[in-house]
Design a protein around this motif. Structure first.
Motif, PDB file in Angstrom:
ATOM      1  N   GLU A 111       0.807  -1.309   0.246  1.00 28.11           N
ATOM      2  CA  GLU A 111       0.302  -0.269   0.270  1.00 28.11           C
ATOM      3  C   GLU A 111       0.331   1.280  -0.146  1.00 28.11           C
ATOM      4  N   ARG A 112       1.928   1.358   0.755  1.00 27.79           N
ATOM      5  CA  ARG A 112       3.188   2.273   0.654  1.00 27.79           C
ATOM      6  C   ARG A 112       3.456   2.462  -0.963  1.00 27.79           C
ATOM      7  N   TYR A 115       1.152   4.414  -2.441  1.00 30.77           N
ATOM      8  CA  TYR A 115       0.581   5.772  -2.061  1.00 30.77           C
ATOM      9  C   TYR A 115       1.468   6.327  -2.727  1.00 30.77           C
ATOM     10  N   ASP A 116       2.682   5.840  -2.511  1.00 30.88           N
ATOM     11  CA  ASP A 116       4.332   6.692  -3.240  1.00 30.88           C
ATOM     12  C   ASP A 116       4.337   7.109  -5.182  1.00 30.88           C
ATOM     13  N   GLY A 145       2.154  12.687   1.820  1.00 35.73           N
ATOM     14  CA  GLY A 145       3.742  12.265   1.034  1.00 35.73           C
ATOM     15  C   GLY A 145       3.837  13.373   0.225  1.00 35.73           C
ATOM     16  N   PHE A 178       2.180   4.456   9.200  1.00 30.19           N
ATOM     17  CA  PHE A 178       2.745   4.364   7.047  1.00 30.19           C
ATOM     18  C   PHE A 178       2.989   6.709   7.209  1.00 30.19           C
TER      19      PHE A 178
END
Ligand code: UDP
Length: 478
Positions: A111-112, A115-116, A145, A178
Motif C-alpha cells: 500500500e505504501r 501511495y508513493d 506524502g 504509515f
C-alpha cells in the motif's frame, strides 16, 4: 502522469467580516492581516487537498482562501489527482486515524508503494509551481506524502490533520507509522483538538479548530418560506400553494435558483411542510452512522408511535466525492436497513442524495434542510470536528451529537445542545431526540445559545487569525 488541478478562488474583501467583531476585535484582526500580508509578500500560501467537493475540508478551503486573498496574501488551492487504489488506501488511513479498522485491508509495504507512486506522479507539477520560501499547507493523509519533496525545494511545509481519535489504539498507531516518513518534513502539524496529538509530534503540534463562514451560501440567512420552497423544489418536502421562488444569493451576489431534484428513497409522499423533521446531513461514511440514526429513530417511533416527526438522512450524490470511495456501499447498507423496517417506519424515513453539480445550489439545499429541521443530529461514531453541527448551531437549531471527537468541543450538554455519551446507544439517542421534540421551549433556548457559541468560537475571523499567527510562528523559526 497525474496532474493536480488548481481551483481558482476570487478574493473576498475582509470588510465582509467586520460585523463578526466589536471595534477592538476588528482592529486586532486587521493588525494580524497586515502582518501576514507583509510576511507573505512575494510568497504564496498554498493549500493542497484531495478533493474540491464534499466534506469539511472542501467546505472550508474556498472561503479561507478567498479571505486570505482579500487580505492581500497570494493564497491558492491545489487538488491532487489520485487513482481508485490510492483513495482506497487513504480512506483506510483516515479510518485508522479515527481508531477504526475500516474495511480491514492492510496498510503495509504494498500500500505504501501504491501511495508513493501517486504522490510521485503528482509531485513534478507541484514542484513547478511551488517556490522556495512559499508556505505549503497539506491537508490530511492524502497529501502528506508531498511534504518531503516540497520541503527539499525550500518551501515551509505544514501538515494539517482534520481527523483524530481521543483514545488511540493499534489502528491509530498503524496510521502514524504509515505517515512517519512524510511528516519528518513538516515544520508544524495542526490538529483540531489537543487529545489528537500523538506524543511523538507534541513538539511541533498546533491546535487550530475549524470554522464556518457565516456569510457563505451554506449559512446565509434564509426566510422559512424560502427554505420550504427550496425543499419542495428538490422533492424533500410536499409543496404548497403560493410558495415563493426557491432562490438564494450566490457568492458573487447574483441570485441563484434551486432547480435540481434530490435523489430520494422513500415510501409514498414527502413530509408535509409542518411535519417536524429530524435531519442528519453527512457524507455516506460508516463513521457518520446514518444506519444508527435510522435504527434510533425506528426505536423512537416504536415507543412513541403517535409522535409527529419524520427523519431525513441526506448526503451527497454517491459518485460525486472523489476521495470517498466507499460512499456507495455505505448508502447501500443504510438502504438495506431501511428495507427491513416496517411499512409504518419506512413511511417516515427519507434517504436523500443531494445534487452536487452546482456546489452553491447544494449549499442552498443543505442550508434549507438545516434551517427547516426541528432537530439536527450528528450521531457519529468518531468525528474529527463536525462542521455539520457547527452549521446547525449557527442556525439556532437544537442539536443531538455524540460525545466524540470535536463534537464535544462544540456542544455543551444541556447548555447549547444535547450530547449522547455512548454513540452506539440507540436508546440514549432516541431519548435525546424525543426530549427536544417534546420540549420546544428548551429546544429554542439551546438553539439560541448554540448560535452565540458559534459566533464566539467558530467563525472565519478566528480561523484567519490563527493562520496569521501560524505565518508569524514560521517566520520566528526562520
Ligand atoms: N455536506 C454538503 N452536502 C452534503 C453532505 C455534506 O455540503 O450532501 C457538507 C456539510 O454541510 C459540511 C461538510 O460537508 O460542511 C461535512 O463536514 P464535516 O466536518 O461535518 O465532516 P467531514 O465530511 O469533513 O468528515
Amino acid at each position: 502522469m497525474l496532474k493536480p488541478v488548481e481551483i481558482h478562488i476570487q478574493a473576498e474583501p475582509l470588510t465582509h467580516l467586520k460585523s463578526e467583531l466589536d471595534p477592538n476585535g476588528w482592529r486586532d484582526f486587521q493588525a494580524h492581516a497586515d502582518r501576514a500580508r507583509a510576511l507573505m509578500a512575494g510568497r504564496t500560501f498554498w493549500n493542497i487537498s484531495s478533493t474540491s467537493k464534499g466534506g469539511g475540508v472542501a467546505e472550508m478551503l474556498p472561503r479561507m482562501v478567498a479571505y486570505a486573498r482579500g487580505a492581500g496574501v497570494d493564497a491558492r488551492w491545489l487538488v491532487l489527482t489520485g487513482t481508485p487504489a490510492f483513495f482506497h488506501i487513504t480512506k483506510r488511513l483516515l479510518h485508522a486515524l479515527h481508531g477504526s479498522s475500516g474495511d480491514g485491508s492492510s496498510l503495509g509495504a504494498v500500500e505504501r508503494a501504491t501511495y508513493d507512486e501517486v504522490i510521485q506522479d503528482n509531485v513534478e507539477e507541484f514542484l513547478a509551481l511551488v517556490k522556495p520560501r512559499d508556505v505549503v499547507l497539506l491537508h490530511d493523509p492524502q497529501t502528506g506524502g508531498l511534504g518531503p519533496a516540497l520541503a527539499a525545494a525550500g518551501a515551509s511545509v505544514v501538515w494539517r490533520c482534520h481527523v483524530g481519535c481521543d483514545t488511540p489504539n493499534a489502528e491509530v498507531a498503524r496510521a502514524w507509522e504509515f505517515l512517519r516518513p512524510d511528516l519528518s518534513a513538516a515544520r508544524f502539524i495542526i490538529f483540531s483538538r489537543a487529545a489528537y496529538v500523538p506524543p511523538q509530534y507534541a513538539d511541533r503540534a498546533l491546535i487550530i479548530q475549524p470554522s464556518i463562514d457565516i456569510f457563505a451560501v451554506k449559512n446565509q440567512p434564509m426566510a422559512p418560506e424560502v427554505a420550504r420552497a427550496i425543499l419542495a423544489t428538490t422533492g424533500l418536502l410536499r409543496g404548497g400553494p403560493d410558495m415563493p421562488a426557491p432562490v438564494f444569493t450566490r457568492a458573487d451576489g447574483v441570485t441563484g435558483r434551486v432547480s435540481r431534484c434530490a435523489d430520494i428513497i422513500r415510501l409514498g409522499t414527502g413530509p408535509a411542510p409542518d411535519t417536524p423533521l429530524i435531519v442528519q446531513v453527512s457524507r455516506w461514511d460508516p463513521l457518520k452512522d446514518a444506519a444508527g440514526v435510522l435504527s434510533g429513530f425506528a426505536l423512537l417511533l416504536r415507543h412513541s408511535p403517535h409522535l409527529r416527526a419524520e427523519l431525513v438522512l441526506a448526503g451527497p450524490a454517491v459518485t460525486s466525492v472523489a476521495d470517498d470511495p466507499d460512499a456507495a456501499t455505505t448508502l447501500e447498507d443504510v438502504l438495506a436497513l431501511w428495507r427491513r423496517q416496517s411499512h409504518f417506519v419506512r413511511q417516515r424515513i427519507h434517504l436523500a442524495c443531494l445534487p452536487m453539480a452546482d456546489h452553491e445550489e447544494n449549499a442552498a439545499i443543505v442550508n434549507a434542510l438545516q434551517r427547516h429541521a426541528a432537530v439536527v443530529t450528528q450521531k457519529s461514531l468518531q468525528e474529527g470536528f463536525g462542521l455539520t453541527i457547527t452549521e446547525a448551531m449557527w442556525k439556532a437549531r437544537p442539536v443531538v451529537a455524540s460525545a466524540v471527537g470535536g463534537l464535544q468541543d462544540q456542544v455543551v450538554h444541556m447548555k447549547n445542545g444535547l450530547l449522547i455519551r455512548n454513540p452506539e446507544d440507540r436508546t440514549e439517542f432516541a431519548g435525546a431526540v424525543r426530549a427536544l421534540l417534546e420540549a420546544p421551549e428548551l429546544a429554542a433556548l439551546l438553539g439560541r445559545r448554540a448560535h452565540e457559541h458559534v459566533r464566539a468560537h467558530f467563525t472565519a475571523t478566528r480561523h484567519l487569525t490563527d493562520f496569521a499567527r501560524l505565518v508569524e510562528r514560521l517566520e520566528e523559526q526562520g
